[in-house]
Design an enzyme around this catalytic site. Sequence first.
Site, mmCIF file in Angstrom:
data_model
loop_
_atom_site.group_PDB
_atom_site.id
_atom_site.type_symbol
_atom_site.label_atom_id
_atom_site.label_comp_id
_atom_site.label_asym_id
_atom_site.label_seq_id
_atom_site.Cartn_x
_atom_site.Cartn_y
_atom_site.Cartn_z
ATOM 1 N N LYS A 93 0.834 -1.217 0.000
ATOM 2 C CA LYS A 93 0.000 0.000 0.000
ATOM 3 C C LYS A 93 0.863 1.260 0.000
ATOM 4 O O LYS A 93 0.756 2.105 0.884
ATOM 5 C CB LYS A 93 -0.990 -0.032 1.163
ATOM 6 C CG LYS A 93 -1.906 -1.260 1.066
ATOM 7 C CD LYS A 93 -3.047 -1.214 2.056
ATOM 8 C CE LYS A 93 -3.979 -2.406 1.908
ATOM 9 N NZ LYS A 93 -3.405 -3.706 2.287
HETATM 10 O O1 LIG Z 1 -5.082 -4.468 -0.174
HETATM 11 C C1 LIG Z 1 -5.465 -5.429 0.517
HETATM 12 O O2 LIG Z 1 -5.030 -6.540 0.317
HETATM 13 C C2 LIG Z 1 -6.579 -5.217 1.454
HETATM 14 C C3 LIG Z 1 -7.507 -4.253 1.109
HETATM 15 C C4 LIG Z 1 -8.730 -4.197 1.788
HETATM 16 O O3 LIG Z 1 -9.619 -3.433 1.452
HETATM 17 N N1 LIG Z 1 -8.937 -5.048 2.830
HETATM 18 C C5 LIG Z 1 -8.003 -5.958 3.228
HETATM 19 O O4 LIG Z 1 -8.284 -6.726 4.155
HETATM 20 N N2 LIG Z 1 -6.790 -6.010 2.584
HETATM 21 C C6 LIG Z 1 -5.732 -6.942 3.032
HETATM 22 O O5 LIG Z 1 -6.159 -8.278 2.776
HETATM 23 C C7 LIG Z 1 -5.785 -9.140 3.862
HETATM 24 C C8 LIG Z 1 -7.041 -9.684 4.489
HETATM 25 O O6 LIG Z 1 -6.733 -10.647 5.449
HETATM 26 P P1 LIG Z 1 -7.827 -11.618 6.109
HETATM 27 O O7 LIG Z 1 -8.932 -10.761 6.607
HETATM 28 O O8 LIG Z 1 -7.060 -12.298 7.199
HETATM 29 O O9 LIG Z 1 -8.272 -12.576 5.035
HETATM 30 C C9 LIG Z 1 -4.911 -8.284 4.773
HETATM 31 O O10 LIG Z 1 -3.564 -8.423 4.371
HETATM 32 C C10 LIG Z 1 -5.380 -6.870 4.515
HETATM 33 O O11 LIG Z 1 -4.384 -5.917 4.724
#
Ligand SMILES: O=C(O)c1cc(=O)[nH]c(=O)n1[C@@H]1O[C@H](COP(=O)(O)O)[C@@H](O)[C@H]1O
Length: 276
Positions: A93
């Site tokens: 990011k």
């Molecule tokens: O850019 C991302 O990957 C991201 C964007 C977003 O809107 N929401 C989001 O959860 N993420 C990322 O996606 C992953 C989600 O993880 P879990 O919720 O454990 O599946 C994390 O690494 C967050 O930082």
Amino acid sequence: MTKQQLFEQIQKKRSFLCVGLDSSLDKIPQHLLRYENPILEFNKQIIDATKDLCVAYKPNTAFYECYGKKGWETLTETWKYIPNDIFSIADAKRGDIGNTSAMYAETFFNEVSSEMSFDSVTVAPYMGSDSVSPFLTFKDKWVILLALTSNAGHADFQLQEVGEDRLFEKVIKISQTWATDEQMMYVVGATRGAAFGDVRKLAPDHFLLVPGVGAQGGDLGEVCKYGLNSQCGLLINSSRGIIYASQGEDFAERAREEALKLKEEMEQILVKAGLV
Ligand SMILES: O=C(O)c1cc(=O)[nH]c(=O)n1[C@@H]1O[C@H](COP(=O)(O)O)[C@@H](O)[C@H]1O
């Protein structure tokens, strides 16, 4: 990796799963702590257990940067361990004034200087075109731009009306003047459901990185109903829901089981849509 190559991988594996490597010392199974580099060992075993089921891996760099020098080494070695035909995402990011973004781009894309060359990096759009363009100077490398995120705070800015659009719609419209769908994807959270229809009106052909399935409760069926396109166009990420399925000695097998459940659901969706 090109867009066509990514679609071919999706067809070959009958999956559009991205496994998120958000690996931290307090969550990985404690028996791994006897290894010289416990997180690297964890990541390797997760990759070995899931690499035939997914088309992408997404280490979130926060989970590596917090361990300083050793964390960067773990991120580098993890990137090296990801098979070449699997799309790699540095979820960092980033985005800053042009000359600074250029250095971020070197960090994640230039293997000669940094020993890593991810296929893509997540970038925040807030600072505008010159903060994003340095990432676009690398051949076959991708910018994954934050558009409509999965977190509650998405409403603070992304849903604000700016003229006739909401801010996330402006981001999608304007950024299409910076790069094509061969080099840019958008992040759209799985928790946004029907908003995928609005995104697809503006970006019918782009790939979308969709985090939020699993631990955040996003609905895969709903996302696909509105988000699927003629080249699939979706990379669905689950991190904690897969990698922390068990904290015992069986963690890799349990991670595989969770990845397999998602892969099988995806396979059915691809078959039904006539994409495989
Ligand atoms: O850019 C991302 O990957 C991201 C964007 C977003 O809107 N929401 C989001 O959860 N993420 C990322 O996606 C992953 C989600 O993880 P879990 O919720 O454990 O599946 C994390 O690494 C967050 O930082």
